[in-house]
Design a protein around this motif. Sequence first.
Motif, PDB file in Angstrom:
ATOM      1  N   ARG A 138       4.055  -9.999  11.746  1.00 35.72           N
ATOM      2  CA  ARG A 138       4.353  -8.634  11.342  1.00 35.72           C
ATOM      3  C   ARG A 138       4.027  -8.475   9.859  1.00 35.72           C
ATOM      4  NH1 ARG A 138      10.722  -8.756  12.592  1.00 35.72           N
ATOM      5  NH2 ARG A 138       9.857  -9.383  14.590  1.00 35.72           N
ATOM      6  N   VAL A 139       3.488  -7.332   9.514  1.00 40.52           N
ATOM      7  CA  VAL A 139       3.080  -7.113   8.132  1.00 40.52           C
ATOM      8  C   VAL A 139       4.286  -6.972   7.206  1.00 40.52           C
ATOM      9  CG1 VAL A 139       2.939  -4.582   8.245  1.00 40.52           C
ATOM     10  CG2 VAL A 139       1.387  -5.856   6.749  1.00 40.52           C
ATOM     11  N   SER A 140       5.456  -6.652   7.774  1.00 42.28           N
ATOM     12  CA  SER A 140       6.664  -6.511   6.959  1.00 42.28           C
ATOM     13  C   SER A 140       7.113  -7.838   6.371  1.00 42.28           C
ATOM     14  CB  SER A 140       7.792  -5.901   7.792  1.00 42.28           C
ATOM     15  OG  SER A 140       8.069  -6.704   8.929  1.00 42.28           O
ATOM     16  N   ASN A 141       6.531  -8.959   6.813  1.00 42.13           N
ATOM     17  CA  ASN A 141       6.850 -10.264   6.222  1.00 42.13           C
ATOM     18  C   ASN A 141       6.298 -10.415   4.811  1.00 42.13           C
ATOM     19  OD1 ASN A 141       7.904 -10.833   8.722  1.00 42.13           O
ATOM     20  ND2 ASN A 141       6.413 -12.390   9.271  1.00 42.13           N
ATOM     21  N   LEU A 142       5.365  -9.558   4.430  1.00 41.91           N
ATOM     22  CA  LEU A 142       4.692  -9.689   3.145  1.00 41.91           C
ATOM     23  C   LEU A 142       5.440  -8.912   2.069  1.00 41.91           C
ATOM     24  CD1 LEU A 142       1.027  -9.333   4.442  1.00 41.91           C
ATOM     25  CD2 LEU A 142       2.186 -11.441   3.735  1.00 41.91           C
ATOM     26  N   PRO A 143       5.448  -9.410   0.840  1.00 40.28           N
ATOM     27  CA  PRO A 143       6.246  -8.809  -0.225  1.00 40.28           C
ATOM     28  C   PRO A 143       5.556  -7.630  -0.901  1.00 40.28           C
ATOM     29  CG  PRO A 143       5.130 -10.734  -1.066  1.00 40.28           C
ATOM     30  CD  PRO A 143       4.775 -10.654   0.407  1.00 40.28           C
ATOM     31  N   ASP A 144       6.297  -6.960  -1.768  1.00 42.42           N
ATOM     32  CA  ASP A 144       5.738  -5.910  -2.620  1.00 42.42           C
ATOM     33  C   ASP A 144       4.779  -6.585  -3.602  1.00 42.42           C
ATOM     34  OD1 ASP A 144       5.171  -4.030  -4.576  1.00 42.42           O
ATOM     35  OD2 ASP A 144       7.205  -3.212  -4.613  1.00 42.42           O
ATOM     36  N   PRO A 145       3.494  -6.295  -3.546  1.00 42.85           N
ATOM     37  CA  PRO A 145       2.549  -7.012  -4.410  1.00 42.85           C
ATOM     38  C   PRO A 145       2.788  -6.761  -5.897  1.00 42.85           C
ATOM     39  CG  PRO A 145       1.475  -5.162  -3.313  1.00 42.85           C
ATOM     40  CD  PRO A 145       2.817  -5.298  -2.683  1.00 42.85           C
ATOM     41  N   GLU A 146       3.296  -5.593  -6.229  1.00 39.67           N
ATOM     42  CA  GLU A 146       3.559  -5.295  -7.637  1.00 39.67           C
ATOM     43  C   GLU A 146       4.639  -6.220  -8.187  1.00 39.67           C
ATOM     44  OE1 GLU A 146       4.754  -1.513 -10.539  1.00 39.67           O
ATOM     45  OE2 GLU A 146       4.380  -1.209  -8.387  1.00 39.67           O
ATOM     46  N   GLU A 147       5.672  -6.467  -7.380  1.00 44.00           N
ATOM     47  CA  GLU A 147       6.730  -7.372  -7.811  1.00 44.00           C
ATOM     48  C   GLU A 147       6.219  -8.803  -7.962  1.00 44.00           C
ATOM     49  OE1 GLU A 147       9.990  -7.082  -5.140  1.00 44.00           O
ATOM     50  OE2 GLU A 147      10.506  -5.016  -5.699  1.00 44.00           O
ATOM     51  N   MET A 148       5.208  -9.152  -7.168  1.00 49.02           N
ATOM     52  CA  MET A 148       4.652 -10.504  -7.219  1.00 49.02           C
ATOM     53  C   MET A 148       3.585 -10.660  -8.300  1.00 49.02           C
ATOM     54  SD  MET A 148       6.329 -12.027  -4.801  1.00 49.02           S
ATOM     55  CE  MET A 148       5.424 -13.563  -4.611  1.00 49.02           C
ATOM     56  N   GLY A 149       3.118  -9.550  -8.847  1.00 52.97           N
ATOM     57  CA  GLY A 149       2.029  -9.607  -9.812  1.00 52.97           C
ATOM     58  C   GLY A 149       0.671  -9.760  -9.169  1.00 52.97           C
ATOM     59  N   TRP A 150       0.580  -9.377  -7.879  1.00 46.70           N
ATOM     60  CA  TRP A 150      -0.693  -9.455  -7.164  1.00 46.70           C
ATOM     61  C   TRP A 150      -1.436  -8.140  -7.310  1.00 46.70           C
ATOM     62  CZ3 TRP A 150       1.481 -11.345  -1.773  1.00 46.70           C
ATOM     63  CH2 TRP A 150       2.102 -12.596  -1.942  1.00 46.70           C
ATOM     64  N   ASP A 151      -2.752  -8.210  -7.458  1.00 50.69           N
ATOM     65  CA  ASP A 151      -3.552  -6.991  -7.551  1.00 50.69           C
ATOM     66  C   ASP A 151      -4.763  -7.092  -6.635  1.00 50.69           C
ATOM     67  OD1 ASP A 151      -4.762  -9.013  -9.246  1.00 50.69           O
ATOM     68  OD2 ASP A 151      -6.055  -7.440 -10.046  1.00 50.69           O
ATOM     69  N   ASN A 152      -5.338  -5.933  -6.328  1.00 51.96           N
ATOM     70  CA  ASN A 152      -6.550  -5.857  -5.510  1.00 51.96           C
ATOM     71  C   ASN A 152      -6.345  -6.572  -4.172  1.00 51.96           C
ATOM     72  OD1 ASN A 152      -9.084  -4.609  -5.502  1.00 51.96           O
ATOM     73  ND2 ASN A 152     -10.146  -6.501  -6.027  1.00 51.96           N
ATOM     74  N   MET A 153      -5.279  -6.174  -3.468  1.00 54.34           N
ATOM     75  CA  MET A 153      -4.849  -6.869  -2.259  1.00 54.34           C
ATOM     76  C   MET A 153      -5.148  -6.066  -0.995  1.00 54.34           C
ATOM     77  SD  MET A 153      -3.569  -9.813  -3.157  1.00 54.34           S
ATOM     78  CE  MET A 153      -2.791 -10.264  -1.595  1.00 54.34           C
ATOM     79  N   MET A 154      -5.437  -6.796   0.067  1.00 53.01           N
ATOM     80  CA  MET A 154      -5.558  -6.238   1.411  1.00 53.01           C
ATOM     81  C   MET A 154      -4.596  -7.011   2.314  1.00 53.01           C
ATOM     82  SD  MET A 154      -8.931  -5.541   3.758  1.00 53.01           S
ATOM     83  CE  MET A 154      -9.522  -7.230   3.911  1.00 53.01           C
ATOM     84  N   TYR A 155      -3.636  -6.305   2.916  1.00 50.81           N
ATOM     85  CA  TYR A 155      -2.690  -6.949   3.809  1.00 50.81           C
ATOM     86  C   TYR A 155      -3.247  -6.969   5.227  1.00 50.81           C
ATOM     87  CZ  TYR A 155       1.131  -7.578   0.467  1.00 50.81           C
ATOM     88  OH  TYR A 155       1.922  -8.022  -0.577  1.00 50.81           O
TER      89      TYR A 155
END
Length: 392
Positions: free
Chosen positions: A248-265
Amino acid sequence: MVTKMKVVNGRLIENGKEIVLRGVNLGGWLIQESWMCPVSGEDRKWANLDTLNILEERFGKEQAQKLIESYQDNWITEWDIQNIADKGLNAIRVPFWYRNFMTGEEGNWIEENFSENPGFKRLDWVIEIAEKYGIYVILDMHGCPGGQSMDHCCGTLCRNDLYTSEEHLKSMEKLWIAIAGRYKDNKTVAVYDIMNEPQNNGGYEGEHSYDPFQEESWQMSNAVYDRMIKAIRKIDKEHIITAEGIWRVSNLPDPEEMGWDNMMYQTHLYDDDENFHNWTLAMAKTREKYGVAGYVGEFQNLNGISMCNEQGLSWTTWSYKGTKDVKTFFWYVEELPKADVKNDSYEEILLKWGEVLRTEHFTEQEVVTKAVNLYSDGRFEEYKEKINIPEK
């Protein structure tokens, strides 16, 4: 030239134009799965590492590598990449595993000169040919050192040791740093797919058979994503990165909180129509919530493509070809003799992994390839009756 494709407000944008990746997986090419490839071994009881170990024990590393090279030379050729482009698609997901590049889980290169390393030679080749035919490439680490799940699809079986082994994590990090360094300026490479189906542990028992639906499980997966993303970003700040939420895609975190950019879930959907529809809606909502692009990386439901198109999600079907299960979603299929790696002679295996594996000798499942072709430009409903797609 650095790729101009970026994630902007949840959409893939290149030169001011939205791109939706629509394509197919090259499953079984660089990492074998016994259920779909011409190799001995019972499904869910045999992994690619079993094949590799036996070949090396029987014939030595050099001769084993020659057998693998013959297999890979013939499973996917330039004909296949051109064929995918001719069917109106614009992307291929390329599953690979660490043993294409490394001698073992400790992280030593098969060849330190990457131009001669068998794994990089394969990726260099497919990227070059994909560029020739206008196809984007998604680089998918399908098998990680130690295994990222209990399932055979990661190349090992009943291990899932990655999350608790610093040695394995360092080897995985080393490989992603090398990949990012080699392809950071390549615009044909669209996406780095960090880790295929983490914690795909359903039906297995053992010390590391974590429940994929429990928070403990996805926290371990997200910690690996975080480590690899940060390592890649030190080398390559431009390419899109995809992280998979299994199941499930809900397992993935808020990318902003993680410091991730340019992401595709991403998620994989082996579901009926109703559940497929619900999960594509969930993916679309996640895209709007986090500003990430949305992607269904694997599925077999023909109707799923139109559902992805309705939500503007990128997609790659599983899979391009196979040799055993004629009922699954293969574009091309042929039931071929299996290489019995325990008993067949070197010459017998070489014959079974020779030119007979070329797709030109396979049977095209026209109901699938025509549907994919029509789905690729959104005309499926218009032509559904004409191509006589059977009802489920």
